[in-house]
Scaffold this active site. Structure first.
Site, mmCIF file in Angstrom:
data_model
loop_
_atom_site.group_PDB
_atom_site.id
_atom_site.type_symbol
_atom_site.label_atom_id
_atom_site.label_comp_id
_atom_site.label_asym_id
_atom_site.label_seq_id
_atom_site.Cartn_x
_atom_site.Cartn_y
_atom_site.Cartn_z
ATOM 1 N N HIS A 18 0.827 -1.207 0.000
ATOM 2 C CA HIS A 18 0.000 0.000 0.000
ATOM 3 C C HIS A 18 0.869 1.268 0.000
ATOM 4 O O HIS A 18 0.675 2.165 -0.832
ATOM 5 C CB HIS A 18 -0.908 -0.013 1.230
ATOM 6 C CG HIS A 18 -1.866 1.129 1.294
ATOM 7 N ND1 HIS A 18 -3.144 1.070 0.796
ATOM 8 C CD2 HIS A 18 -1.725 2.391 1.787
ATOM 9 C CE1 HIS A 18 -3.750 2.225 0.978
ATOM 10 N NE2 HIS A 18 -2.910 3.048 1.586
ATOM 11 N N GLU A 19 1.807 1.322 0.941
ATOM 12 C CA GLU A 19 2.646 2.515 1.053
ATOM 13 C C GLU A 19 3.588 2.649 -0.134
ATOM 14 O O GLU A 19 3.950 3.761 -0.537
ATOM 15 C CB GLU A 19 3.431 2.494 2.365
ATOM 16 C CG GLU A 19 2.569 2.450 3.614
ATOM 17 C CD GLU A 19 1.545 3.570 3.690
ATOM 18 O OE1 GLU A 19 1.783 4.646 3.100
ATOM 19 O OE2 GLU A 19 0.492 3.367 4.318
ATOM 20 N N HIS A 22 1.914 4.742 -2.810
ATOM 21 C CA HIS A 22 2.028 6.182 -2.547
ATOM 22 C C HIS A 22 3.448 6.676 -2.850
ATOM 23 O O HIS A 22 3.638 7.721 -3.474
ATOM 24 C CB HIS A 22 1.708 6.481 -1.074
ATOM 25 C CG HIS A 22 0.291 6.193 -0.675
ATOM 26 N ND1 HIS A 22 -0.792 6.573 -1.429
ATOM 27 C CD2 HIS A 22 -0.218 5.579 0.430
ATOM 28 C CE1 HIS A 22 -1.913 6.207 -0.814
ATOM 29 N NE2 HIS A 22 -1.586 5.598 0.309
#
Length: 355
Positions: A18-19, A22
């Site tokens: 997920h990170e 980003h």
């Protein structure tokens, strides 16, 4: 202990994915990244490379990417302002924020493809029990028969057989079975049965009154078939996850079904014990849930930020700081409430025995 380690692996991988979404898109659009952390709170271990500090933090239920200009009232130079998240146009900010949930969905897709290549367990069409006085028994089907075709269509897996019966809408069906070395054909009209579905709703389906013997084989697929089946499975899980959320809001699905980290740990341990394919499939399932939940338009989640950015894109001006702060506080209350509910359900389910 196995459950705890398995849960750490699952959460660690999903948070990292997920990170990473980003992080990569921030870098793509020239946004400076100061910190990349798995976990929140106090730093446990970390190192710095370039301008970015990579951390593992104490509280493992989440993570964050801190970009230039986020948090605090530090005065930025003109160069830093140009590389800050806030200085980027709305479409780029939307892409950076959306990349986290999208990476979770992409990870699930790849994981499901891998599962079909590694091998998935499937139940054969061997019949273990024929229910007395039901259509199959009345027609002459017996235990140990192996279903080879239904309505002239070849089947060799129980889910295919059950699907053909269900889609027949109660019309007469022709079932071909192999009994020893002989092949027999039977025609019968299914009867309807009412039972609860996955969401606890009463549904009526046609049945003929047979139970699978439970003989399991491992089906492995080549890259092309695995790609197709993995794509279908990913889409089905996405639809099921969205539908589950809708049913939860409608209260069709009770709130005590919401689970937290204890349930994740227990299930992770069970799936790890079941084998690599089961463990990967479990990670894929959780990854879809994480991706969909983060896209909800709830302030403090990625979806809440996206909602504000879309408003800015349409109106041509950002949502006021005051509005965003109030919304963030509301979102925090909702998120904490959901976490407390999950912890309560876990404790009731596994320690009090009420779940």
């Amino acid at each position: 202990m196995v459950s705890i380690i398995s849960a750490i692996i699952v959460l660690g991988v999903l948070i990292f994915v997920h990170e990473l979404g980003h992080f990569l898109f921030a870098k793509l659009f020239g946004v400076g990244v100061e910190k990349f952390s798995l976990g929140f709170g106090t730093k446990v271990v970390g190192f710095k490379r370039g301008e970015t500090e990579y951390l593992i933090s104490a509280f493992p239920l989440g993570g964050y990417v801190k970009m230039v200009g986020e948090g605090g009232d530090v005065e930025l130079s003109e160069e830093e302002k140009a590389r800050s998240f806030a200085a980027k146009p709305p479409l780029q900010r939307i892409a950076i924020v959306a990349a986290g949930p999208v990476f979770n969905l992409l990870f699930a897709w790849i994981a499901f493809i891998a599962v079909f290549m590694i091998g998935v367990p499937s139940v054969t069409t061997k019949i273990g029990e024929v229910v007395k006085d039901k259509p199959a028994a009345q027609a002459g089907i017996k235990a140990e028969d192996v279903v080879t075709a239904i309505n002239g269509r070849s089947v060799d897996r129980w889910d295919e057989f059950a699907k053909e019966i269900a889609e027949g809408a109660g019309k007469p069906v022709s079932v071909q079975v192999k009994r020893g070395d002989a092949v027999h054909s039977f025609t019968m009209t299914p009867e309807t049965r009412t039972a609860k579905n996955l969401f606890g709703e009463n549904v009526t389906t046609p049945v003929i009154g047979v139970v699978a013997a439970g003989d399991v084989v491992i089906d492995r697929f080549g890259p092309v078939d695995a790609l197709l089946k993995g794509s279908v499975q990913s889409w089905n899980v996405v639809k099921l996850t969205v539908l589950s959320l809708v049913k939860l809001v409608e209260r069709t699905v009770p709130l005590d079904t919401v689970g937290g980290p204890i349930m994740i740990a227990k299930m992770a341990g069970q799936q790890a014990a079941a084998g690599g394919a089961s463990f990967i499939a479990f990670m894929a399932l959780l990854s879809v849930n994480l991706g969909i939940l983060n896209l909800l338009p709830v302030p403090i989640l990625d979806g809440g930020h996206l909602f504000f950015f879309f408003i800015e894109l349409v109106t041509g001006r950002p949502v006021s700081q005051k509005t965003r702060e109030v919304a963030q506080q509301v979102g925090l209350v909702l998120l904490v409430g959901l976490m407390l509910l999950a912890f309560y359900n876990d404790i009731a389910r596994y320690f009090v025995g009420q779940g």
